[in-house]
Design an enzyme around this catalytic site. Structure first.
Site, PDB file in Angstrom:
ATOM      1  N   ASP A 245     -45.372  -4.792   5.815  1.00 12.64           N
ATOM      2  CA  ASP A 245     -44.878  -3.516   6.234  1.00 12.64           C
ATOM      3  C   ASP A 245     -45.155  -2.826   4.730  1.00 12.64           C
ATOM      4  O   ASP A 245     -45.039  -3.605   3.652  1.00 12.64           O
ATOM      5  CB  ASP A 245     -43.620  -3.195   6.749  1.00 12.64           C
ATOM      6  CG  ASP A 245     -43.241  -2.094   7.269  1.00 12.64           C
ATOM      7  OD1 ASP A 245     -43.813  -0.840   6.864  1.00 12.64           O
ATOM      8  OD2 ASP A 245     -42.353  -1.669   8.210  1.00 12.64           O
TER       9      ASP A 245
HETATM   10  C1  BGC Z   1     -42.848   1.781   8.613  1.00 11.18           C
HETATM   11  C2  BGC Z   1     -44.211   1.239   9.191  1.00 11.18           C
HETATM   12  C3  BGC Z   1     -45.298   2.160   8.799  1.00 11.18           C
HETATM   13  C4  BGC Z   1     -45.417   2.139   7.542  1.00 11.18           C
HETATM   14  C5  BGC Z   1     -46.817   3.095   7.046  1.00 11.18           C
HETATM   15  C6  BGC Z   1     -43.146   1.729   7.071  1.00 11.18           C
HETATM   16  O1  BGC Z   1     -42.107   2.281   6.556  1.00 11.18           O
HETATM   17  O2  BGC Z   1     -41.827   0.843   9.016  1.00 11.18           O
HETATM   18  O3  BGC Z   1     -43.948   1.111  10.603  1.00 11.18           O
HETATM   19  O4  BGC Z   1     -46.443   1.698   9.626  1.00 11.18           O
HETATM   20  O5  BGC Z   1     -44.188   2.531   6.940  1.00 11.18           O
HETATM   21  O6  BGC Z   1     -46.244   4.504   7.101  1.00 11.18           O
END
Ligand code: BGC
Length: 749
Positions: free
Chosen positions: A288
């Site tokens: 993530d």
């Molecule tokens: C989120 C993800 C997301 C990523 C990119 C993160 O903060 O938890 O679900 O895909 O950001 O935007």
């Protein structure tokens, strides 16, 4: 006029010159064509994705390999650089190996549609949110959902989707509940698998996230989920297991939090022992955004790719390889997995080609999915469906119900065409932390379906004034909402903005009050007995108002069933209050103070001592009555169940009949639960299968389901394997987890 003539002359001239040049080309001798470049061996599509990946790998330099292991920032927000210039300005980009014709991996968030389209002047359809799709219990709708997302990603120039959220609803106040697929691992896993197949059918890499146990936003970046391996494998991880093994996503996104002590993105048990070895996942693990915390440890644990930054997987990684702290074979395996995924999904064989999507087709899909997702929770005296011929006055009440419907926020946010319905017209982009209302107007949808009625609107900001316009109307329809977003948990399950009081007052003034909920999570309903009807519409997507209108006026018979239990009160939840990071800050996802970053994100524990008892399993085991149970939903017709027979086999066969006993065609979600032998020490029952059956009035259909042996098994920690506990298994069949008229017991061993 003069301008027009000039234009015509210019066009004719251009056509003439073009023809002349083409004609001349036919007469003049052409220089010899340069020798055709040999087609690289890995472009031989008859080889397996593994073979093709290995062929590329052999040609790659160390720097090229390292470049595959990390992103180059978030192009949407970053300045243009040489590295991100080829990207499509999404949230992540990996440069690929241009020298070898291996394209970049261009990532966009895509939970219920393509994110940040407005930012880039593009169009994308907003589907109903994930929890809505789950309440359709419709595997084909899930496929269509994924396919639409994949198609629109591809049309915009992306080749990787960041969607596939499947964290279980352990904590219904989780601000991302709307993105996920409910509280049951079999329902959630089955649907997400089909959704991912849909995404990847468009030659777009699909991912499944957030692996694992990232079940609340408060302290999400660093809390330590404490749970037994057995409970984890039978609950949250089972949803992922089904999603991974059946949907074959090319990528898995590991989550921010810790699990039993280690950050998920450097947790060898999660990434290697379970995901890569036990489930035989051949794709790649992407962290993530900012969820990577080490180099050697993460690499050894099984993290293949760091996003969005390159703190650990660029220079430090190269140094570690050169110093022999990371074996080259380990690095190669990470690169192999990424290349393999690209070949397997077809993003190399089918390069991205931008095209214009058909917005009307998108709206049609979004509306149909919403129609099969809406859950009718209450319908006293058959107040619904509304009969337009008999309605002279209708009161439509609720914040912004004149212009739009609420959507879920955070990285899932889809930009509505033309911008937020409640903001001044702008570019169409949306802002983090801002409520976004899609321009799909319930007021207009209702007026269109009741052309002969006088429809009055009131925002509901003054409940007494709203009650006054509701009084005497032939129907009062209150639209109530609960906004949710990544980064923040709900403060409570109560409707915010005084809406409980609004509903109570309107319902007291008008016995034909219908409440339409636009929520991502269950809500408590101190007023539940007051209105005649309650409809859960979730976050309804781009064409939500038409879907709601069709259900309210009966051109669509509701068929959704709850994927989450609606509890009576928060006191009944496994955790009556959310465990907050110390010192208790507000419901904020980050560390309480910047200092805590510096100190290395101190762990604080969130103890999932309810274990496998998530959702209905908890209420069943604790014998707590609920407001509306898991699997529940009414219809404008009625169904009966008969003739259950259960045949033991490797895959137990459950056969029964469902009959439409009413006067309207409908679709019934027929649910099958199993109660395991007492010695298994499991909650009273678990969902093991279902079928959504379409039935004409009076029609009877026989349904046969084969039950996956795993769904009847327990996870034996000592053996580190699933086992079937020998003994008596009771199968229960019906239309909700608390309405199971058929029952049969068999012995299994
Ligand atoms: C989120 C993800 C997301 C990523 C990119 C993160 O903060 O938890 O679900 O895909 O950001 O935007």
């Amino acid at each position: 006029m003069e301008v027009l003539v000039k234009c015509k002359v210019l066009v004719s001239l251009a056509l003439y010159l073009g023809a002349a040049i083409l004609g001349a080309g036919a007469l003049v001798a052409q220089p010899a064509a340069p020798p055709a470049k040999p087609v690289p061996a890995w472009m031989n599509a008859s080889l397996s994705p593994d073979q093709r990946a290995d062929l590329v790998l052999k040609e790659m330099t160390l720097d090229e390999k390292i470049a595959m292991l990390h992103g180059v920032g978030m192009p949407t927000y970053d300045k243009l650089t040489i590295e991100n210039a080829a990207s499509n300005r999404g949230v992540g980009y990996c440069v690929g190996v241009p020298r070898l014709g291996i394209p970049g991996i261009d990532m966009s968030d895509a939970a219920y549609g393509v994110r940040s389209s407005g930012e880039n002047g593009r169009y994308s359809t907003a589907l109903p949110s994930g929890v809505a799709a789950a309440s359709s219990w419709d595997t084909e709708a899930a496929y269509e959902y994924g396919r639409l997302i994949g198609t629109e990603l591809r049309a915009q120039g992306f080749n990787m989707a960041l969607g596939g959220g499947v964290n279980l609803t352990r904590e219904p106040r989780n601000g991302r509940t709307f993105e996920y697929m409910g509280e049951d691992p079999v329902l959630a896993g089955t649907l997400i698998a089909r959704l991912i197949e849909g995404v990847q059918s468009a030659h777009v890499i699909g991912d499944i996230k957030h692996y694992a146990l990232n079940d609340q936003e408060s302290g999400r970046l660093y809390y330590d989920a404490q749970i037994s391996k057995r409970a984890a494998r039978e609950s949250d991880l089972l949803a992922f297991e089904i999603g991974v093994t059946r949907g074959n996503p090319a990528a898995v996104m590991c989550s921010y939090n810790r699990v039993n002590g280690d950050f998920a993105c450097q947790n060898r048990w999660l990434l290697t022992d379970v995901l890569k070895k036990d489930w035989k996942f051949p794709g790649f693990v992407v962290s993530d955004w900012g969820g990577t915390h080490s180099t050697e440890k993460a690499s050894f644990a099984g993290l293949d790719h760091e996003e969005h930054s390159r703190v650990f997987y660029e220079k430090k990684y190269k140094e570690a390889v050169e110093a022999g702290r990371i074996p080259s074979s380990e690095m190669d395996e990470h690169v192999h997995r990424i290349l393999r995924a690209m070949f397997a999904v077809g993003i190399i064989d089918n390069p991205r080609q931008r095209f214009v999507v058909d917005p009307f087709a998108g709206l049609d899909v979004a509306r149909r999915i919403e129609e099969s997702s809406i859950v009718l929770l209450k319908n006293d005296r058959f107040v619904l469906p509304l009969d337009s011929a008999r309605l002279k006055t209708i009161a439509v009440i609720g914040a912004h119900a004149d212009v739009g419907m609420i959507s879920g926020g955070g990285s899932a946010q889809v930009d509505p065409v033309g911008g937020n319905a409640i903001a001044p017209p702008g570019q169409g982009a949306t802002r983090w932390g801002q409520e976004v209302w899609f321009p799909t107007s319930p007021l207009k949808a209702i007026q269109a379906r009741a052309p002969g009625a006088t429809v009055k609107y009131d925002s509901g900001s003054d409940p007494a004034a709203a009650a006054a316009i509701a009084k005497g109307a032939d129907a009062a329809i209150v639209f109530a909402y609960q906004w949710e977003s990544e980064g923040k948990d709900l403060a409570s399950l109560s409707l915010a903005h005084n809406q409980d009081d609004l509903i109570a007052k309107v319902a007291a003034a008008n016995p034909r009050t219908i409440v339409v909920l636009e929520t991502g999570s269950p809500v408590t309903m101190p007023w539940v007995d007051a209105p005649a009807a309650i409809v859960e519409a979730w976050y309804a997507g781009s064409d939500g108002a038409n879907a709601v209108g069709n259900v309210l006026f009966g051109s669509v018979n509701p068929s959704g069933k709850l994927p989450n239990t609606f509890p009576r009160s928060e006191a009944d939840l496994p955790h009556p209050t959310i465990t907050m990071p110390p010192p208790a800050s507000q419901h904020f996802s980050g560390p309480a103070s910047p200092d805590q970053w510096a100190k290395g994100l101190p762990p604080f524990q969130v103890t999932y001592d309810e274990g496998v008892k998530v959702g209905y399993k908890w209420y069943d085991a604790e014998k707590k009555p609920v407001l509306f149970p898991f699997g529940y939903g009414l219809s404008y017709t009625s169904y009966s169940y008969s003739g259950l027979s259960v045949t033991p086999a490797n895959k137990v066969k459950v056969t029964f009949a469902v009959t439409n006993t009413g006067a309207r065609a409908g679709a019934e979600v027929a649910e099958v639960y199993a109660a395991l032998p007492a010695s298994a020490q499991e909650p009273p029952k678990r969902l093991v299968g279902w079928s959504k059956v379409k039935l004409e009035p009076g029609e009877k259909r026989t349904v046969t389901l084969e039950i996956e042996p795993k769904y009847l098994s327990i996870f034996d920690e000592a053996k580190d394997a699933w086992t079937l506990v020998p003994g008596e298994y009771t199968f229960l069949v019906g239309g909700s987890s608390q309405d199971l008229p058929l029952k049969a017991t068999v012995n299994l061993r």
